[in-house]
Design an enzyme around this catalytic site. Structure first.
Site: not given
Length: 330
Positions: A96, A148, A245
């Protein structure tokens, strides 16, 4: 091309299964692992081969419990922060991406580290640096708290990037219409939602600078396109993926936006067969961090409950491969 598969023969072996109504199973393609996830997992495996066990991994290498547990069994140790890593141990950074402070701290401690950041995420990191060099404030479209997002916002100094998630967030931005602005996006977002937010930004800030190509990664886009292909023919869609996710959650949203209910599951054991009451056609896909073995596990579980006939619905062909870091290949 949509390739049909033969019906399962479970019904022949179990009269109780044969007595239930048959289930048409449409399986999305592409699905499951993308090139960035393949690369990240291989990086951990290669690091274990080269340096021996244990190899430390900062955060989940990808958002999938099955994958993480498999790597633990091979000798990987997952930690939240670098201060949990001994001075003489190798450490891998997750796919990420990480803030700049993380590799800086690793260098300060002279740790042996390997960066498994997806190359498509690294590209956004470079774009962020270039926009700051040009004197622009960055509007980053993403989900607060996602690794991220934390990693990308950590590429610039505090105050140089503002996070938005929705059109309503755009309406609340404090900038004047003539300010020097740029936008970037998280790679695992909904293609449709992101387009709407970008349109709102461009309407409010006509001179805002955007990337030459869409930041949402090819794998995210392709998996969402595949769900769009099959959802309208299904009564229900199952998405294999972890609750944390982002790309898997977006697949659920894509199906539901088209009017087809969807369920997120991590393993076949989470299937509630009551969901299949009245379902004639079931869709099945997997997020980019879910391995194909879990898809086949789900298919086997379904075939053990109702006679099934598989068909693959293909939206795109994927041939992307990312190189490993030099330190693992030289």
């Amino acid at each position: 091309m949509n390739a049909p598969f033969p019906a399962s023969d479970a019904a022949a072996a179990d009269p109780a299964v044969a007595a239930r109504p048959p289930l048409n199973l449409l399986i999305a393609a592409p699905r499951g692992f993308c090139a960035g996830v393949d690369r990240a997992i291989e990086i951990v495996e290669k690091a274990l081969e080269r340096y021996g066990s244990p190899v430390y991994v900062r955060h989940e290498i990808v958002h999938n419990k099955y994958v993480v547990e498999g790597l633990k069994a091979k000798g990987a140790i997952f930690v939240k922060e670098l201060d949990e890593v001994p001075d003489d141990a190798p450490v891998v950074f997750s796919a990420h991406g990480v803030p700049k402070t993380v590799p800086a701290e690793a260098k300060r401690r002279q740790l042996l580290y390997v960066d498994a950041t997806c190359p498509l995420v690294s590209k956004i990191h470079r774009q962020a640096e270039r926009q700051i060099e040009k004197g622009r404030h960055i509007i980053f479209i993403g989900h607060e708290g996602h690794p991220e997002v934390i990693g990308t916002m950590g590429q610039v100094e505090p105050g140089q990037m503002t996070l938005v998630e929705t059109i309503e967030d755009v309406d609340k931005l404090p900038f004047d219409s003539d300010e020097e602005l740029a936008y970037l996006t998280q790679t695992t977002l909904s293609v449709d939602d992101t387009r709407e937010v970008i349109e709102a930004l461009e309407w409010r800030y006509p001179n805002i600078s955007g990337p030459k190509a869409e930041d949402i990664c090819y794998a995210t886009s392709n998996r969402q396109a595949a769900v769009k292909e099959l959802a309208h023919d299904c009564d229900l869609v199952l998405v294999i993926g972890a609750p944390n996710s982002s790309n898997s959650l977006r697949l659920v949203e894509v199906s539901e936006r088209l009017g087809t209910p969807a369920k997120l599951i991590q393993r076949a054991s989470e299937i509630d067969f009551a969901w299949l009451e009245g379902v004639e056609t079931l869709g099945l896909t997997a997020g980019a961090s879910a391995p194909e073995i879990l898809v086949r596990e789900v298919v086997a579980a379904l075939a053990g409950y109702r006679p099934i006939r598989e068909q693959t619905i293909t939206a795109a062909e994927e041939k992307m491969v990312f190189k490993l870091p030099r330190q693992l290949t030289e």
